[in-house]
Every structure is written in C-alpha cells, then in structure tokens.
Write a protein that holds these residues in place. Structure first.
Motif, PDB file in Angstrom:
ATOM      1  N   GLU A 197       0.927  -1.217   0.006  1.00 27.30           N
ATOM      2  CA  GLU A 197       0.006  -0.170   0.157  1.00 27.30           C
ATOM      3  C   GLU A 197       0.988   1.172  -0.098  1.00 27.30           C
ATOM      4  O   GLU A 197       0.313   2.268  -0.469  1.00 27.30           O
ATOM      5  CB  GLU A 197      -1.012  -0.124   1.143  1.00 27.30           C
ATOM      6  N   LEU A 198       1.902   1.172   0.511  1.00 24.06           N
ATOM      7  CA  LEU A 198       2.770   2.354   0.750  1.00 24.06           C
ATOM      8  C   LEU A 198       3.389   2.417  -0.669  1.00 24.06           C
ATOM      9  O   LEU A 198       3.610   3.709  -1.186  1.00 24.06           O
ATOM     10  CB  LEU A 198       3.945   2.275   1.856  1.00 24.06           C
TER      11      LEU A 198
ATOM     12  N   ARG B 105      -5.068  11.921 -11.503  1.00 23.06           N
ATOM     13  CA  ARG B 105      -5.117  10.855 -10.505  1.00 23.06           C
ATOM     14  C   ARG B 105      -5.611   9.458 -11.036  1.00 23.06           C
ATOM     15  O   ARG B 105      -4.993   8.530 -10.777  1.00 23.06           O
ATOM     16  CB  ARG B 105      -5.970  11.348  -9.337  1.00 23.06           C
TER      17      ARG B 105
ATOM     18  N   GLU C   7      -3.436   6.391 -10.893  1.00 25.41           N
ATOM     19  CA  GLU C   7      -3.761   4.975 -10.300  1.00 25.41           C
ATOM     20  C   GLU C   7      -3.908   3.829 -11.146  1.00 25.41           C
ATOM     21  O   GLU C   7      -3.464   2.678 -10.820  1.00 25.41           O
ATOM     22  CB  GLU C   7      -5.035   5.334  -9.768  1.00 25.41           C
TER      23      GLU C   7
ATOM     24  N   THR D 258       0.904   3.911  -3.005  1.00 22.54           N
ATOM     25  CA  THR D 258       0.648   5.328  -2.666  1.00 22.54           C
ATOM     26  C   THR D 258       1.765   6.262  -3.328  1.00 22.54           C
ATOM     27  O   THR D 258       1.587   7.525  -3.782  1.00 22.54           O
ATOM     28  CB  THR D 258       0.499   5.785  -1.264  1.00 22.54           C
ATOM     29  N   ARG D 259       2.884   5.819  -2.966  1.00 22.51           N
ATOM     30  CA  ARG D 259       4.170   6.773  -3.588  1.00 22.51           C
ATOM     31  C   ARG D 259       3.951   6.578  -5.014  1.00 22.51           C
ATOM     32  O   ARG D 259       4.333   7.719  -5.840  1.00 22.51           O
ATOM     33  CB  ARG D 259       5.587   5.872  -3.071  1.00 22.51           C
TER      34      ARG D 259
ATOM     35  N   VAL E 193       1.365   6.652  -7.126  1.00 24.25           N
ATOM     36  CA  VAL E 193       0.530   7.483  -7.511  1.00 24.25           C
ATOM     37  C   VAL E 193       0.715   8.749  -7.611  1.00 24.25           C
ATOM     38  O   VAL E 193       0.622   9.676  -8.414  1.00 24.25           O
ATOM     39  CB  VAL E 193      -0.826   7.430  -6.734  1.00 24.25           C
ATOM     40  N   GLU E 194       1.533   9.236  -6.259  1.00 28.32           N
ATOM     41  CA  GLU E 194       1.907  10.654  -6.003  1.00 28.32           C
ATOM     42  C   GLU E 194       3.064  11.067  -7.020  1.00 28.32           C
ATOM     43  O   GLU E 194       2.986  11.956  -7.617  1.00 28.32           O
ATOM     44  CB  GLU E 194       2.500  10.795  -4.646  1.00 28.32           C
TER      45      GLU E 194
END
Length: 221
Positions: free
Chosen positions: A172-173, A189, A193, A176-177, A179-180
């Motif tokens: 999950e981390l 976005r 994603e 998240t990284r 996508v950012e």
C-alpha cells in the motif's frame, strides 16, 4: 532529494539492527581496498533511490556514488508508437546490454573516470554521461528493478555485483508513492492510479518473485 534532505533520514534508516549489520558487512568489504559494486533491487515505489542515497550518505564522504539502472531506459524515440510504450519499465524496455557494459567498466576500475547515464523524470528520458564515477570511489551503488531477474543478460548483470540487497516495502505504501510520483510528473489521479495498479504492479509481481535471490532483505518504510 538533496544531501540536506537525506542526511537526517540516513541516520534514522540505519539505526535498526538489521541495517546496522548490513552496513557493518559492507564496511568490511570496503576495508579490503577493492571496489565494491552493490546492487539495490526492489519493486517500483519501494524506495530504492532514497535508500541508496541514504546508504551513500551514511558512509564516509566521497566513498560512494549511486548509479541507477534507470539511466538505461529505452528512449521515447524508440518506444513511442510501439507496444513497449504501454509497458515502460518492463525488462525489455531497458538497454540491458549497455547496462552490463557499464558495470564491467566500473568493475575493472582501469579508467580515470567513467561517465554513466541518469534518468530525468521531468522529461521522462535517460540522459547520457550525467554521472561521473572517478576511479578512486570505492563503492558504487547501482539500484534497479531487475538486478535479480532471469535471462542470460540479467544473470550476467548479477554476476558483476558483489552483493544485491532487496528493498522490501509494504504494497500500500508503494502504491501511494507511485500514484503521487505519477501525478507530480503530469498524470491526473485516475491515470496515475491506473498505471500504478496496472503496468507498475505487473512489474512489481515479477520483481518480487526474485527476492529470494538477494543477499539481504532490507525492510524499508
């Protein structure tokens, strides 16, 4: 990330017993006076680049340089208009032969300076001769996705490396990284994603399947 950003993170990153042990083993290798080529592998978004920068910062000033495998991404002139464009980051979208040649030159250490390419996310392109590696630098850290991959040329890449560490980061981390990161460099976005959970994740599964070949597993993040 600047040296100022990396220094406090480097101190925290190497406080755990596992990383202290890894660092001690690396220092023992360096004490022989031979050049060490250390590979840092991991899935997209695992933090390989940050970890490698932290590792270089944790050692004596001037004793380590980071040479990323990403400098050997095929250029957009090669992949645009082909199926490779939608799989950018897959093993066959890298110039593995060129990367292998660079590692051999770095291992031989018989040139005053070797110039390596880097990858610029701002233009989404590799840039030649962007990293200078003088012969007196004892540790070269090369980070990339496929340092432990199957295939004759990738296996030759592995044979040039004294050790390979695998950066293990929660999924999950990582997502998240990713996508950012994609949004930072221009994706909306939904597209970010879709790429992170699509092409990036397919590559991640391939990379994760190679982790058992690593000399050390580094828990990161």
């Amino acid at each position: 990330m600047t040296v100022r950003d990396v220094r406090p993170l480097a101190v925290r990153a190497f406080e755990s017993p596992d990383t202290q042990q890894a660092l001690a083993g690396l220092r023992s290798r360096l004490a022989t006076g031979s050049r060490v080529l250390l590979g840092v592998a991991g899935a997209p978004g695992s933090g390989k680049s940050t970890f490698s920068a932290c590792l270089a910062e944790a050692l004596s000033p001037g004793s380590a340089l980071v040479v990323p495998m990403d400098g050997f991404h095929l250029g957009n002139a090669i992949v645009d208009g082909t199926p490779l464009k939608q799989r950018k980051g897959a093993p066959d979208t890298f110039d593995v032969g060129g990367y292998l040649s660079l590692l051999r030159r770095l291992a031989q250490r018989d040139e005053e300076v070797v110039y390596a390419p880097d990858f610029r996310r701002s233009i989404d392109e590799p840039v030649a001769a962007s990293i200078a590696v003088p012969a007196d630098v004892p540790l070269v850290i090369t980070e990339g996705n496929y340092l432990l991959a199957d295939g004759p040329q990738w296996q030759q890449v592995r044979s040039q490396l004294d050790e390979v560490w695998f950066v293990d980061t929660p999924r999950e981390l990582r997502l998240t990284r990713l996508v950012e990161r994609h949004m930072l460099f221009g994706m909306g976005r939904p597209a970010a994603e879709a790429w992170a959970t699509g092409s990036d994740e397919a590559n991640a599964r391939l990379i994760e399947a190679t982790r058992h070949r690593a000399d050390r597993i580094i828990r990161w993040g």
